[in-house]
Scaffold this motif. Structure first.
Motif, short mmCIF file in Angstrom:
data_model
loop_
_atom_site.label_atom_id
_atom_site.label_comp_id
_atom_site.label_asym_id
_atom_site.label_seq_id
_atom_site.Cartn_x
_atom_site.Cartn_y
_atom_site.Cartn_z
N GLN A 20 0.82 -1.20 0.00
CA GLN A 20 0.00 0.00 0.00
C GLN A 20 0.85 1.26 0.00
OE1 GLN A 20 -3.87 -0.38 0.12
NE2 GLN A 20 -2.95 1.12 -1.26
N GLU A 25 -2.27 4.27 -4.83
CA GLU A 25 -3.48 4.46 -5.62
C GLU A 25 -4.22 3.15 -5.88
OE1 GLU A 25 -0.37 3.11 -8.40
OE2 GLU A 25 -0.43 4.43 -6.66
N MET A 26 -3.63 2.02 -5.50
CA MET A 26 -4.19 0.71 -5.85
C MET A 26 -4.71 -0.01 -4.60
SD MET A 26 -2.40 -2.42 -7.96
CE MET A 26 -2.39 -1.42 -9.45
N ARG A 296 4.02 -1.13 -12.17
CA ARG A 296 4.08 0.20 -12.79
C ARG A 296 4.51 0.09 -14.26
NH1 ARG A 296 2.65 3.88 -9.45
NH2 ARG A 296 3.09 3.79 -7.21
#
Length: 314
Positions: A20, A25-26, A296
């Motif tokens: 986290q 953002e996920m 990413r």
């Protein structure tokens, strides 16, 4: 889209916090808790329950949380998506530390001196061979094997490598395939096993392989270091070879059943060193960072790195 953590035997909340922080953002969801299966695009797994990754219609990739991936292929219901293994400099360095440590322990007869210390004995036959006269054979020439071989060469050992398919590595004598295995073993005083566990390599450390190791070397007989996978070794064959003297000692970090059962003969054998599968215990933060960087890359439209070939199993 979310990342699913599917693991057993580890502190999942610690891993959730790591991911986290790296992927704020996920959403990070955990197997065993309620979550939207349609939202899962990525899975980070360590020995997940068989079949637990089915029903994830938008899954794009699976990441192993360790260097090995054999546990993934043990799941006959595994989704057919790309699988990436961890390649991390920290993990590689730790494996090389382990291999160099135990090769030096055999070279310098440190296990013998530890026994003598417990018995209050001051004995030395002045038989101290130089590293250059001891032949180390590294089975498995992936990232871990190549790095270990290079560092053993820096110490001065006479190093060669073996892999299932041919590999040309500057400054390293290499052998490959079934045709090269016999010659490789015949010139090996210390065997370091770092091959991945596949159907072809399961049980490869057996009586026949041990019998092929050099018997006339400067150490008085061969030694074994297995830091690959427990399924590579046939335990009964190793014990029999140790008892017969065709194998002088073994350092074992991995076992078919872990933790190693209390009744295993390895615990009590005087010529066996047992370590608790910690040869390449990388920092969890480093592993999480590698996986986050891979995610990413995918999100940016870049190709996945260190992809596993399902046909080979690694």
């Amino acid at each position: 889209m979310s990342l699913l953590l599917a693991m057993t035997g580890w502190h999942v909340e610690d891993w959730r916090a790591r991911f986290q922080a790296l992927l704020p953002e996920m959403p990070i969801v955990v197997l065993g808790e309620p979550f939207d299966r349609r939202a899962v695009h990525y899975v980070a797994s360590w020995k997940h329950p068989v079949g637990s990754l089915t029903g994830l219609p938008n899954l794009a990739a699976i990441f192993s949380l360790g260097a090995g991936v054999d546990f993934l292929f043990a799941d006959d219901k595994l989704p057919t998506v790309p699988i990436a293994r961890v390649v991390d400099p920290d993990l590689t360095t730790r494996m090389s530390e382990y291999v160099v440590l135990h090769c030096l322990m055999y070279l310098r007869q440190q296990y013998r001196y530890l026994r003598q210390q417990r018995e209050g004995l001051w004995e030395d036959d002045r038989n101290q061979p130089a590293a250059r006269s001891v032949r180390v054979g590294v089975m498995g020439l992936g990232e871990l094997g190549r790095d270990a071989a290079r560092k053993l060469q820096v110490i001065g050992f006479d190093v060669a490598g073996w892999s299932r398919s041919p590999k040309a590595i500057d400054g390293l004598t290499t052998f490959s395939g079934e045709e090269g295995l016999k010659a490789f073993l015949a010139r090996t005083d210390i065997l370091v096993c770092l091959v991945p566990l596949t159907p072809d390599t399961r049980g490869i450390i057996n009586a026949e392989l041990i019998a092929g190791l050099a018997q006339g070397g400067r150490l008085g007989g061969p030694f074994l270091i297995n830091a690959g996978r427990g399924g590579l070794q046939v335990a009964a064959d190793i014990v029999a070879a140790l008892d017969a003297g065709t194998l002088r000692g073994a350092t074992l970090d991995v076992f078919e059943t872990e933790p190693l059962p209390p009744d295993s003969p390895f615990w009590r054998h005087p010529n066996v060193t047992v370590t608790p599968h910690n040869s390449a215990m990388s920092e969890p933060e480093a592993i999480a960072s590698v996986i986050a960087a891979q995610i990413r890359r995918l999100e940016a439209g870049e190709p996945l790195q260190n992809v596993v070939d399902p046909a080979r199993g690694y």
